[in-house]
Design an enzyme around this catalytic site. Structure first.
Site, PDB file in Angstrom:
ATOM      1  N   ILE A  14     -21.419  10.077 -16.826  1.00 62.75           N
ATOM      2  CA  ILE A  14     -22.766   9.562 -17.137  1.00 62.75           C
ATOM      3  C   ILE A  14     -23.842  10.591 -16.812  1.00 62.75           C
ATOM      4  O   ILE A  14     -24.863  10.675 -17.504  1.00 62.75           O
ATOM      5  CB  ILE A  14     -23.029   8.203 -16.434  1.00 62.75           C
ATOM      6  N   SER A  36     -21.893  18.290  -6.550  1.00 69.60           N
ATOM      7  CA  SER A  36     -20.572  17.912  -7.048  1.00 69.60           C
ATOM      8  C   SER A  36     -19.521  18.628  -6.224  1.00 69.60           C
ATOM      9  O   SER A  36     -19.730  19.776  -5.808  1.00 69.60           O
ATOM     10  CB  SER A  36     -20.427  18.298  -8.519  1.00 69.60           C
ATOM     11  N   ARG A  37     -18.382  17.956  -5.992  1.00 75.76           N
ATOM     12  CA  ARG A  37     -17.304  18.613  -5.262  1.00 75.76           C
ATOM     13  C   ARG A  37     -16.567  19.603  -6.147  1.00 75.76           C
ATOM     14  O   ARG A  37     -15.913  20.513  -5.667  1.00 75.76           O
ATOM     15  CB  ARG A  37     -16.317  17.564  -4.737  1.00 75.76           C
ATOM     16  N   LYS A  90     -25.989   1.934 -12.037  1.00 75.87           N
ATOM     17  CA  LYS A  90     -25.335   0.649 -11.838  1.00 75.87           C
ATOM     18  C   LYS A  90     -23.839   0.886 -11.694  1.00 75.87           C
ATOM     19  O   LYS A  90     -23.373   1.935 -12.152  1.00 75.87           O
ATOM     20  CB  LYS A  90     -25.612  -0.316 -13.001  1.00 75.87           C
ATOM     21  N   ASP A 168     -17.211  -3.541 -14.102  1.00 75.05           N
ATOM     22  CA  ASP A 168     -18.153  -2.406 -14.169  1.00 75.05           C
ATOM     23  C   ASP A 168     -18.923  -2.446 -15.495  1.00 75.05           C
ATOM     24  O   ASP A 168     -20.153  -2.482 -15.475  1.00 75.05           O
ATOM     25  CB  ASP A 168     -17.417  -1.072 -13.968  1.00 75.05           C
TER      26      ASP A 168
HETATM   27  P1  NAP Z   1     -17.201   9.746 -13.250  1.00 77.05           P
HETATM   28  O1  NAP Z   1     -17.084  10.407 -14.586  1.00 77.05           O
HETATM   29  O2  NAP Z   1     -15.971   9.505 -12.464  1.00 77.05           O
HETATM   30  O3  NAP Z   1     -18.243  10.609 -12.416  1.00 77.05           O
HETATM   31  C1  NAP Z   1     -18.564  10.305 -11.094  1.00 77.05           C
HETATM   32  C2  NAP Z   1     -18.758  11.601 -10.326  1.00 77.05           C
HETATM   33  O4  NAP Z   1     -19.036  11.279  -8.962  1.00 77.05           O
HETATM   34  C3  NAP Z   1     -17.518  12.452 -10.345  1.00 77.05           C
HETATM   35  O5  NAP Z   1     -17.605  13.425 -11.364  1.00 77.05           O
HETATM   36  C4  NAP Z   1     -17.473  13.068  -8.966  1.00 77.05           C
HETATM   37  O6  NAP Z   1     -17.874  14.402  -9.065  1.00 77.05           O
HETATM   38  C5  NAP Z   1     -18.499  12.307  -8.127  1.00 77.05           C
HETATM   39  N1  NAP Z   1     -17.864  11.745  -6.940  1.00 77.05           N
HETATM   40  C6  NAP Z   1     -18.295  11.890  -5.665  1.00 77.05           C
HETATM   41  N2  NAP Z   1     -17.484  11.274  -4.809  1.00 77.05           N
HETATM   42  C7  NAP Z   1     -16.488  10.753  -5.538  1.00 77.05           C
HETATM   43  C8  NAP Z   1     -15.309  10.000  -5.220  1.00 77.05           C
HETATM   44  N3  NAP Z   1     -14.982   9.739  -3.960  1.00 77.05           N
HETATM   45  N4  NAP Z   1     -14.506   9.599  -6.221  1.00 77.05           N
HETATM   46  C9  NAP Z   1     -14.787   9.897  -7.494  1.00 77.05           C
HETATM   47  N5  NAP Z   1     -15.889  10.607  -7.876  1.00 77.05           N
HETATM   48  C10 NAP Z   1     -16.735  11.020  -6.894  1.00 77.05           C
HETATM   49  O7  NAP Z   1     -17.952   8.338 -13.378  1.00 77.05           O
HETATM   50  P2  NAP Z   1     -19.108   7.934 -14.403  1.00 77.05           P
HETATM   51  O8  NAP Z   1     -18.522   7.283 -15.599  1.00 77.05           O
HETATM   52  O9  NAP Z   1     -20.043   9.050 -14.591  1.00 77.05           O
HETATM   53  O10 NAP Z   1     -19.739   6.726 -13.566  1.00 77.05           O
HETATM   54  C11 NAP Z   1     -20.599   6.972 -12.462  1.00 77.05           C
HETATM   55  C12 NAP Z   1     -21.542   5.788 -12.345  1.00 77.05           C
HETATM   56  O11 NAP Z   1     -22.255   5.651 -13.586  1.00 77.05           O
HETATM   57  C13 NAP Z   1     -20.802   4.465 -12.111  1.00 77.05           C
HETATM   58  O12 NAP Z   1     -21.522   3.687 -11.215  1.00 77.05           O
HETATM   59  C14 NAP Z   1     -20.756   3.861 -13.534  1.00 77.05           C
HETATM   60  O13 NAP Z   1     -20.697   2.452 -13.536  1.00 77.05           O
HETATM   61  C15 NAP Z   1     -22.065   4.340 -14.106  1.00 77.05           C
HETATM   62  N6  NAP Z   1     -22.109   4.371 -15.576  1.00 77.05           N
HETATM   63  C16 NAP Z   1     -21.067   4.921 -16.304  1.00 77.05           C
HETATM   64  C17 NAP Z   1     -21.112   4.881 -17.705  1.00 77.05           C
HETATM   65  C18 NAP Z   1     -19.989   5.450 -18.565  1.00 77.05           C
HETATM   66  O14 NAP Z   1     -20.027   5.283 -19.788  1.00 77.05           O
HETATM   67  N7  NAP Z   1     -18.988   6.125 -18.014  1.00 77.05           N
HETATM   68  C19 NAP Z   1     -22.213   4.320 -18.360  1.00 77.05           C
HETATM   69  C20 NAP Z   1     -23.270   3.830 -17.594  1.00 77.05           C
HETATM   70  C21 NAP Z   1     -23.209   3.870 -16.198  1.00 77.05           C
HETATM   71  P3  NAP Z   1     -17.122  15.510  -8.173  1.00 77.05           P
HETATM   72  O15 NAP Z   1     -15.645  15.111  -8.122  1.00 77.05           O
HETATM   73  O16 NAP Z   1     -17.358  16.759  -8.886  1.00 77.05           O
HETATM   74  O17 NAP Z   1     -17.769  15.428  -6.836  1.00 77.05           O
END
Ligand code: NAP
Length: 314
Positions: A14, A36-37, A90, A168
């Site tokens: 996101i 970011s890690r 969210k 979610d």
């Molecule tokens: P994602 O692709 O998994 O990204 C989350 C990022 O958070 C990871 O790239 C990671 O970056 C970092 N992070 C830090 N601590 C972490 C941990 N312990 N475990 C996993 N990741 C960790 O997730 P996302 O889809 O972007 O979602 C993030 C948020 O946005 C959620 O709350 C989700 O509900 C919301 N959201 C997502 C979407 C969608 O379409 N995917 C849409 C609207 C809202 P590093 O590993 O590099 O640190």
């Protein structure tokens, strides 16, 4: 006026798809840093942790927290404690007590906490809310069916406790419902299908009742590979209304009232405009109702164990 200097916390789907483009497109903001890690963002200062960012001699005014929800509270607490404004993805956090604490911390720090519900910015939602002020709702049905492999590729956190599973995306529908329906909504029953290798549900059937007796049902499914469906059907005393495409399209009877040209990108541009306004006026915006409904769903739910989920399967 000097732009609001931003850091992105969590560079995942996101952040890359929506937050970074929305910040870069808005002259009221300037992207200064990313945390970011594993990943880096070109052209800004990169840090491996929020602690490292906050300890650095770098002037930032605000952070956008884009990590999984289980990490939101700690990041928001640290950022507010260092005097930064906070924009929160969210779902806002994993417990209602964390939610209340974040709002209190923002007040104590005298900083803006903008706890976002992106689906409320979809272009059909505001006109639907306006129309519903003159109509009486008779029944509501939510169909929220999407392919988890497409929208959450490789994300293990969503299947772990505190990761919400299909709730979610489901909380997006609840954020729209709580915006449209002007009465308390109670969870009556929920049937949650939980793969035997996961902590969180992959599908759910939920029944709610409004304070007036309004019946609301919801079908959520993460296993859906056909046309992705994010619909809310609203039966009213003046005929049917339907929000589709996650609130992007509003149909009233046979007429399309709000087509969605910009999709999620339009929602995030709107979110950053609102964040700028809230910072300018010194306000916090946070609404716990969708999270409270999720908590209530989990209180009334019966869990049904099903076959394991294989993220790699076609
Ligand atoms: P994602 O692709 O998994 O990204 C989350 C990022 O958070 C990871 O790239 C990671 O970056 C970092 N992070 C830090 N601590 C972490 C941990 N312990 N475990 C996993 N990741 C960790 O997730 P996302 O889809 O972007 O979602 C993030 C948020 O946005 C959620 O709350 C989700 O509900 C919301 N959201 C997502 C979407 C969608 O379409 N995917 C849409 C609207 C809202 P590093 O590993 O590099 O640190």
């Amino acid at each position: 006026m000097q732009p609001i200097r931003m850091a992105i916390i969590g560079v995942g789907k996101i952040a890359r798809d929506q937050h970074i483009p929305a910040i870069l497109a808005n002259p009221a903001f300037q992207l200064i840093a990313a945390v970011s890690r594993h990943a880096t963002v070109a052209g800004v200062s990169n840090f491996p942790s929020i602690e490292a960012l906050l300890a650095a001699p770098l002037a930032i005014d605000a952070v956008a927290i884009c990590t999984p929800p289980a990490h939101h509270y700690q990041a928001a607490k640290l950022a507010l404690g260092h005097g930064k404004h906070v924009l929160l993805e969210k779902p806002p956090c994993t417990t209602l007590a964390q939610f209340d604490s974040m709002v209190m911390l923002a007040k104590l720090a005298d900083r803006t906490l903008y706890q976002t519900w992106h689906s409320r910015h979809a272009p059909g939602v505001a006109p639907a809310a306006r129309l519903l002020r003159e109509r009486r709702l008779r029944r509501v049905h939510v169909t929220w069916k999407e392919d988890v492999r497409r929208w959450h590729p490789g994300q293990t956190w969503i299947w772990q406790a505190g990761g919400f599973g299909v709730l979610d995306p489901g909380i997006n529908a609840l954020s729209i419902l709580t915006q449209l329906i002007d009465e308390p909504i109670f969870a009556r029953s929920a049937r949650l299908l939980v793969p035997s290798n996961c902590d969180t549900p992959i599908a759910a059937q939920i029944e709610f009742i409004g304070d007036s007796g309004l019946e609301i049902s919801a079908e959520l499914d993460f296993r859906h590979t056909g046309t992705q469906t994010w619909d809310i059907e609203l039966s009213t005393d003046s005929g049917p209304m339907k929000l589709s495409a996650g609130g992007g399209v509003l149909t009233v009877g046979d007429e399309r009232v709000a087509p969605d040209p910009a999709g999620l990108a339009g929602e995030y541009q709107s979110i950053y405009r609102r964040f700028g306004q809230l910072i300018a006026t010194g306000e916090t915006e946070a609404d716990a109702r969708p999270l409270r409904l999720v908590a209530d769903i989990l209180l009334v739910a019966s869990d049904i164990a099903i076959e394991p989920f294989d993220p790699e399967a076609a």
